[in-house]
Design a protein around this motif. Structure first.
Motif, PDB file in Angstrom:
ATOM      1  N   PRO A 140       0.806  -1.202  -0.113  1.00  0.00           N
ATOM      2  CA  PRO A 140      -0.162  -0.115   0.052  1.00  0.00           C
ATOM      3  C   PRO A 140       0.620   1.312   0.131  1.00  0.00           C
ATOM      4  O   PRO A 140       1.930   1.398   0.602  1.00  0.00           O
ATOM      5  N   ILE A 141       0.615   2.173  -0.688  1.00  0.00           N
ATOM      6  CA  ILE A 141       0.891   3.636  -0.805  1.00  0.00           C
ATOM      7  C   ILE A 141       2.274   3.699  -1.322  1.00  0.00           C
ATOM      8  O   ILE A 141       2.234   4.427  -2.396  1.00  0.00           O
ATOM      9  N   VAL A 142       3.265   3.032  -1.028  1.00  0.00           N
ATOM     10  CA  VAL A 142       4.356   3.060  -1.872  1.00  0.00           C
ATOM     11  C   VAL A 142       4.960   1.543  -2.199  1.00  0.00           C
ATOM     12  O   VAL A 142       4.318   0.736  -1.799  1.00  0.00           O
ATOM     13  N   GLY A 143       5.785   1.439  -3.017  1.00  0.00           N
ATOM     14  CA  GLY A 143       6.385   0.175  -3.385  1.00  0.00           C
ATOM     15  C   GLY A 143       7.130  -0.508  -2.475  1.00  0.00           C
ATOM     16  O   GLY A 143       7.281   0.022  -1.511  1.00  0.00           O
ATOM     17  N   PRO A 144       7.493  -1.753  -3.008  1.00  0.00           N
ATOM     18  CA  PRO A 144       8.302  -2.474  -1.916  1.00  0.00           C
ATOM     19  C   PRO A 144       9.842  -2.121  -1.538  1.00  0.00           C
ATOM     20  O   PRO A 144      10.225  -2.268  -0.432  1.00  0.00           O
ATOM     21  N   GLU A 145      10.140  -1.257  -2.422  1.00  0.00           N
ATOM     22  CA  GLU A 145      11.474  -0.381  -2.172  1.00  0.00           C
ATOM     23  C   GLU A 145      11.617   0.094  -0.828  1.00  0.00           C
ATOM     24  O   GLU A 145      12.438   0.256   0.176  1.00  0.00           O
ATOM     25  N   ALA A 146      10.177   1.309  -0.603  1.00  0.00           N
ATOM     26  CA  ALA A 146      10.246   2.142   0.295  1.00  0.00           C
ATOM     27  C   ALA A 146       9.928   1.173   1.543  1.00  0.00           C
ATOM     28  O   ALA A 146      10.500   1.548   2.750  1.00  0.00           O
ATOM     29  N   TRP A 147       9.141   0.332   1.491  1.00  0.00           N
ATOM     30  CA  TRP A 147       8.688  -0.582   2.739  1.00  0.00           C
ATOM     31  C   TRP A 147      10.061  -1.336   3.253  1.00  0.00           C
ATOM     32  O   TRP A 147      10.393  -1.343   4.470  1.00  0.00           O
TER      33      TRP A 147
END
Length: 100
Positions: free
Chosen positions: A61-68
């Motif tokens: 949600p909200i941002v892609g996997p890189e940010a998480w």
């Protein structure tokens, strides 16, 4: 008001001497280096799929996997750094207690 308060000095021993004796500053620098290094390695392995692709598809949600995974790497780095500092400080405390 006690005598120590009137002079601006605390009544007990200064905490700075204990921190210096336990080498907390040095342990913190080492802990931060280890924590950031391990987290960066884990982040790179996961993001660039160095061990192969993930076997299932997920949505983020909200941002892609890189940010998480970057947020997860920050948490991992701080937890690893704290663990290293605690272990190194405990080892130093045990060595100092044996010298007494």
């Amino acid at each position: 008001m006690s005598e120590g308060d009137a002079n601006g000095q605390p009544d007990g021993a200064p905490a700075g001497g204990l921190l210096a004796a336990l080498a907390v500053k040095r342990n913190t620098v080492i802990g931060l280096g280890v924590g950031v290094g391990v987290a960066a390695l884990a982040y790179l392995v996961r993001i660039f799929e160095l061990l192969g692709p993930v076997g299932f598809e997920r949505t983020y949600p909200i941002v892609g996997p890189e940010a998480w995974f970057l947020l997860l790497a920050v948490v991992f780095a701080s937890a690893t750094a704290l663990g290293v500092v605690v272990v190194l400080t405990a080892i130093r405390a045990v060595r100092l207690s044996k010298d007494v």
